[in-house]
Design a protein around this motif. Structure first.
Motif, mmCIF file in Angstrom:
data_model
loop_
_atom_site.group_PDB
_atom_site.id
_atom_site.type_symbol
_atom_site.label_atom_id
_atom_site.label_comp_id
_atom_site.label_asym_id
_atom_site.label_seq_id
_atom_site.Cartn_x
_atom_site.Cartn_y
_atom_site.Cartn_z
ATOM 1 N N LEU A 260 -0.627 3.246 -10.008
ATOM 2 C CA LEU A 260 0.514 4.151 -9.837
ATOM 3 C C LEU A 260 0.086 5.619 -9.895
ATOM 4 N N TRP B 46 0.645 5.553 1.288
ATOM 5 C CA TRP B 46 0.278 6.137 2.581
ATOM 6 C C TRP B 46 -0.939 7.052 2.528
ATOM 7 N N GLY C 149 0.786 -1.237 0.000
ATOM 8 C CA GLY C 149 0.000 0.000 0.000
ATOM 9 C C GLY C 149 0.813 1.279 0.000
ATOM 10 N N THR D 92 8.460 2.933 -8.154
ATOM 11 C CA THR D 92 8.279 1.686 -7.382
ATOM 12 C C THR D 92 7.559 0.652 -8.239
ATOM 13 N N SER E 133 4.129 4.710 -6.379
ATOM 14 C CA SER E 133 4.607 5.628 -7.417
ATOM 15 C C SER E 133 5.076 4.848 -8.656
ATOM 16 N N GLU F 244 5.338 2.219 5.055
ATOM 17 C CA GLU F 244 6.054 2.440 6.317
ATOM 18 C C GLU F 244 5.659 3.780 6.958
ATOM 19 N N GLU G 218 4.337 14.721 -10.995
ATOM 20 C CA GLU G 218 3.374 14.540 -9.908
ATOM 21 C C GLU G 218 3.935 15.196 -8.640
ATOM 22 N N CYS H 134 -3.799 10.049 -6.019
ATOM 23 C CA CYS H 134 -3.168 9.669 -7.283
ATOM 24 C C CYS H 134 -3.928 10.178 -8.505
ATOM 25 N N LYS I 245 1.390 -5.494 3.046
ATOM 26 C CA LYS I 245 2.419 -4.631 3.640
ATOM 27 C C LYS I 245 1.996 -3.185 3.483
HETATM 28 P P1 NAD Z 1 5.935 4.604 -2.988
HETATM 29 O O1 NAD Z 1 6.066 4.119 -4.368
HETATM 30 O O2 NAD Z 1 7.073 5.312 -2.366
HETATM 31 O O3 NAD Z 1 5.621 3.366 -2.000
HETATM 32 C C1 NAD Z 1 4.499 2.552 -2.191
HETATM 33 C C2 NAD Z 1 4.690 1.252 -1.443
HETATM 34 O O4 NAD Z 1 5.697 0.477 -2.091
HETATM 35 C C3 NAD Z 1 5.167 1.404 0.008
HETATM 36 O O5 NAD Z 1 4.497 0.463 0.808
HETATM 37 C C4 NAD Z 1 6.645 1.090 -0.085
HETATM 38 O O6 NAD Z 1 7.196 0.593 1.119
HETATM 39 C C5 NAD Z 1 6.647 0.022 -1.151
HETATM 40 N N1 NAD Z 1 7.917 -0.164 -1.863
HETATM 41 C C6 NAD Z 1 8.878 0.754 -2.117
HETATM 42 N N2 NAD Z 1 9.886 0.186 -2.830
HETATM 43 C C7 NAD Z 1 9.547 -1.105 -3.029
HETATM 44 C C8 NAD Z 1 10.166 -2.195 -3.699
HETATM 45 N N3 NAD Z 1 11.353 -2.063 -4.307
HETATM 46 N N4 NAD Z 1 9.533 -3.385 -3.722
HETATM 47 C C9 NAD Z 1 8.330 -3.541 -3.129
HETATM 48 N N5 NAD Z 1 7.692 -2.539 -2.472
HETATM 49 C C10 NAD Z 1 8.296 -1.336 -2.422
HETATM 50 O O7 NAD Z 1 4.597 5.457 -2.966
HETATM 51 P P2 NAD Z 1 4.037 6.363 -1.793
HETATM 52 O O8 NAD Z 1 4.945 7.541 -1.687
HETATM 53 O O9 NAD Z 1 3.765 5.530 -0.604
HETATM 54 O O10 NAD Z 1 2.638 6.808 -2.394
HETATM 55 C C11 NAD Z 1 2.498 7.852 -3.276
HETATM 56 C C12 NAD Z 1 2.426 7.350 -4.692
HETATM 57 O O11 NAD Z 1 1.411 6.367 -4.803
HETATM 58 C C13 NAD Z 1 2.051 8.445 -5.666
HETATM 59 O O12 NAD Z 1 2.818 8.331 -6.834
HETATM 60 C C14 NAD Z 1 0.588 8.165 -5.964
HETATM 61 O O13 NAD Z 1 0.151 8.657 -7.185
HETATM 62 C C15 NAD Z 1 0.550 6.681 -5.890
HETATM 63 N N6 NAD Z 1 -0.816 6.206 -5.622
HETATM 64 C C16 NAD Z 1 -1.520 5.578 -6.616
HETATM 65 C C17 NAD Z 1 -2.829 5.157 -6.411
HETATM 66 C C18 NAD Z 1 -3.613 4.476 -7.487
HETATM 67 O O14 NAD Z 1 -4.576 3.807 -7.169
HETATM 68 N N7 NAD Z 1 -3.245 4.584 -8.738
HETATM 69 C C19 NAD Z 1 -3.418 5.378 -5.170
HETATM 70 C C20 NAD Z 1 -2.677 6.014 -4.166
HETATM 71 C C21 NAD Z 1 -1.372 6.425 -4.411
#
Ligand code: NAD
Length: 487
Positions: A250, A151, A149, A231, A228, A178, A384, A283, A175
């Motif tokens: 994403l 945050w 997920g 990720t 994102s 964090e 973004e 997002c 998961k």
């Molecule tokens: P992030 O990509 O930093 O982290 C997302 C999740 O991925 C976290 O739980 C993180 O611990 C995990 N993660 C990070 N690296 C990883 C790896 N190498 N392998 C597996 N898991 C890993 O995103 P964020 O900052 O938590 O959230 C913001 C982003 O999420 C924005 O880009 C937003 O647009 C996107 N988002 C998309 C939607 C959607 O439905 N499309 C909804 C909410 C947020």
């Protein structure tokens, strides 16, 4: 304020601790006080979660759709009953105002559980008559699925992923981000209370490293990430190495197009929803607001007047409409983008400064911010930001705006405001986006598939589409006659 959970992880129906994992602090974004501490899942915790999920799966896969529906419905009911308590915890973890969390977080999660409870019973197969034989096609679960997920909507994301996953007979290891580790544990408690067998829904804390270990685990059958684009790319690569399907939800930089004949008050309200709700941390936000030139001045006048009236402050005060950003790092990132916008020559028409509401001077607050005269090549129009920063861009013609709206690598969402509905539908048809709205913005009913085109993702959450991602079909041919062997 304290919100310390019983332990970090929820595995096999109980709380589990392993303090050898890296320390994760959850802070209340309105004050930056530490409200809870958990530990990242170690290799041993990941292994334990896999064993528990496998045990849970072996039991759950043999349950009938009606039994699965009963558990999901019960969980939905408990979630609804505890909505206030869950919303308060979500507000502490994310900083989003209680006014929002009461209606958009656990409430939406409960809707997903109830919706997929009703879908579970419709997961029947097929009989195909073949003369002297027949075929059966039956839906089967995939096995252990990993949910990861972001945050911004922690419990909603956990429930949106768990609901179709469990309805189809799979087990899940979730998961949370964090940044927001707390409410997924409450969802696990609720599932247990609703009668879900131990191990069918597990929560493992951690950052990217733990997420990667879960995705790469050979006994994991499927992955669903909300996060994102960078990720998403990493998770897709890890999943591909094990030939696992991955649903990726994403980021975006979505367009909201306002034609001159639109109801301007509605368009202004939608633009505000599309940029300031959840302090802009959504997002699907419509962060590029294209307004037809002839109504740009009127649009901006109404927009600024209404933005000035936004009440920012104590997230627990139900009259407050704008809370802090999730972290000091996110605040710094948003401030940097505001500086970039100014340097690039966009006109700052409202906001732009850090806010320090009374009693919350240490919080991650920023004023709702509006830039006008934004050009397509400016970074604030291309990247973004994930904060309450709206870019208003002017346009002259339908053809021009469609081309400009589509000139991005993202394709999560889009909105069109038009009095002429034919035009509204024509434009929406031409937009490269997975989730679109005509004369509204950012509504995500669970019945409607949600997801992105292009870099914004692969697969869909919600709707009938989501359950397909958690199910595989087995074809069985049954012979009624003799085997015709050629030798
Ligand atoms: P992030 O990509 O930093 O982290 C997302 C999740 O991925 C976290 O739980 C993180 O611990 C995990 N993660 C990070 N690296 C990883 C790896 N190498 N392998 C597996 N898991 C890993 O995103 P964020 O900052 O938590 O959230 C913001 C982003 O999420 C924005 O880009 C937003 O647009 C996107 N988002 C998309 C939607 C959607 O439905 N499309 C909804 C909410 C947020």
């Amino acid at each position: 304020m304290q919100a310390q959970p019983t332990a970090s992880h929820f595995i096999g129906g109980k709380y589990i601790e392993d303090t050898s994992g890296a320390l994760i602090e959850s802070r209340y974004p309105a004050t930056n006080e530490v409200i809870a501490q958990v530990h990242a899942g170690t290799e041993a915790i990941v292994a334990q979660a896999i064993e528990a999920a496998d045990t849970g799966f072996q039991q759950w896969r043999t349950s009938t759709p009606a039994q699965r529906a009963a558990v999901l419905n019960k969980a939905a009911q408990i979630m609804q009953e505890r909505n206030r308590e869950l919303s308060q915890l979500e507000t502490l973890d994310t900083g989003k105002p209680l006014q929002e969390t009461l209606v958009a977080d656990a409430a939406s999660g409960a809707e997903a559980l109830a919706y997929f409870a009703s879908i579970a019973a419709t997961m029947t197969g097929q009989h195909i008559a073949l003369g002297n034989s027949f075929a059966l096609v039956k839906p089967e679960p995939l096995g252990i699925c990993v949910g990861i997920g972001a945050w911004n909507y922690p419990i909603q994301i956990a429930a949106w992923k768990a609901a179709p996953c469990l309805a189809a007979g799979n087990a899940m290891i979730f998961k949370p981000s964090e940044m927001t580790p707390l409410t997924a544990l409450k969802l696990a408690e609720i599932f247990k209370e609703a009668g879900l067998p131990d191990g069918v829904f597990n929560v493992v804390q951690g950052a990217g490293e733990t997420g990667a270990a879960l995705v790469s685990h050979p006994r994991v059958a499927k992955v669903s990430l909300t996060g994102s684009v960078p990720t998403g790319t990493k998770v897709a690569q890890l999943a591909a190495a094990g030939l696992k399907p991955a649903t990726l939800e994403l980021g975006g930089k979505s367009p909201l197009i306002v034609f001159a004949d639109a109801d301007l008050d509605n368009a202004v309200g939608a633009a505000m929803n599309a940029n300031f709700y959840s302090t802009g941390q959504i997002c699907s936000n419509g962060t590029r607001v294209f307004v037809e030139s002839s109504v740009k001045a009127a649009f901006l006048e109404k927009l600024v007047a209404r933005t000035k009236a936004i009440k920012l402050g104590n997230p627990m005060d139900e009259s407050v409409q704008l809370g802090p950003l999730v972290s000091a790092a996110q605040l710094a990132r948003v401030q940097e983008y505001i500086d970039i916008g100014k340097q690039e020559g966009a006109q700052l028409v409202y906001g732009g400064a850090r806010a320090e509401p009374s009693g919350f001077a240490n919080g991650n607050y920023i004023e709702p911010t509006i830039f006008a005269d934004v050009q397509d090549d400016m970074r604030i129009a291309r990247e973004e930001i994930f904060g309450p920063v709206m870019s208003v861009l002017a346009f002259e013609s339908e053809e021009e705006v469609v081309k400009r709206a589509n000139a991005t690598g993202f394709g999560l969402a889009a909105g069109v405001f038009a009095g002429d509905l034919q035009r509204g539908l024509r434009v929406v048809d031409a937009l490269d986006a997975g989730t679109c709205w005509v004369n509204n913005y950012n509504l995500t009913p669970v019945e409607m598939p949600f997801g992105g085109y292009k870099d914004s993702g692969i697969g869909r959450e919600n709707g009938l589409a989501a359950i397909q991602h958690y199910s595989q079909s087995k074809s069985i041919l049954v012979e009624l006659g003799d085997v015709e062997a050629g030798w």
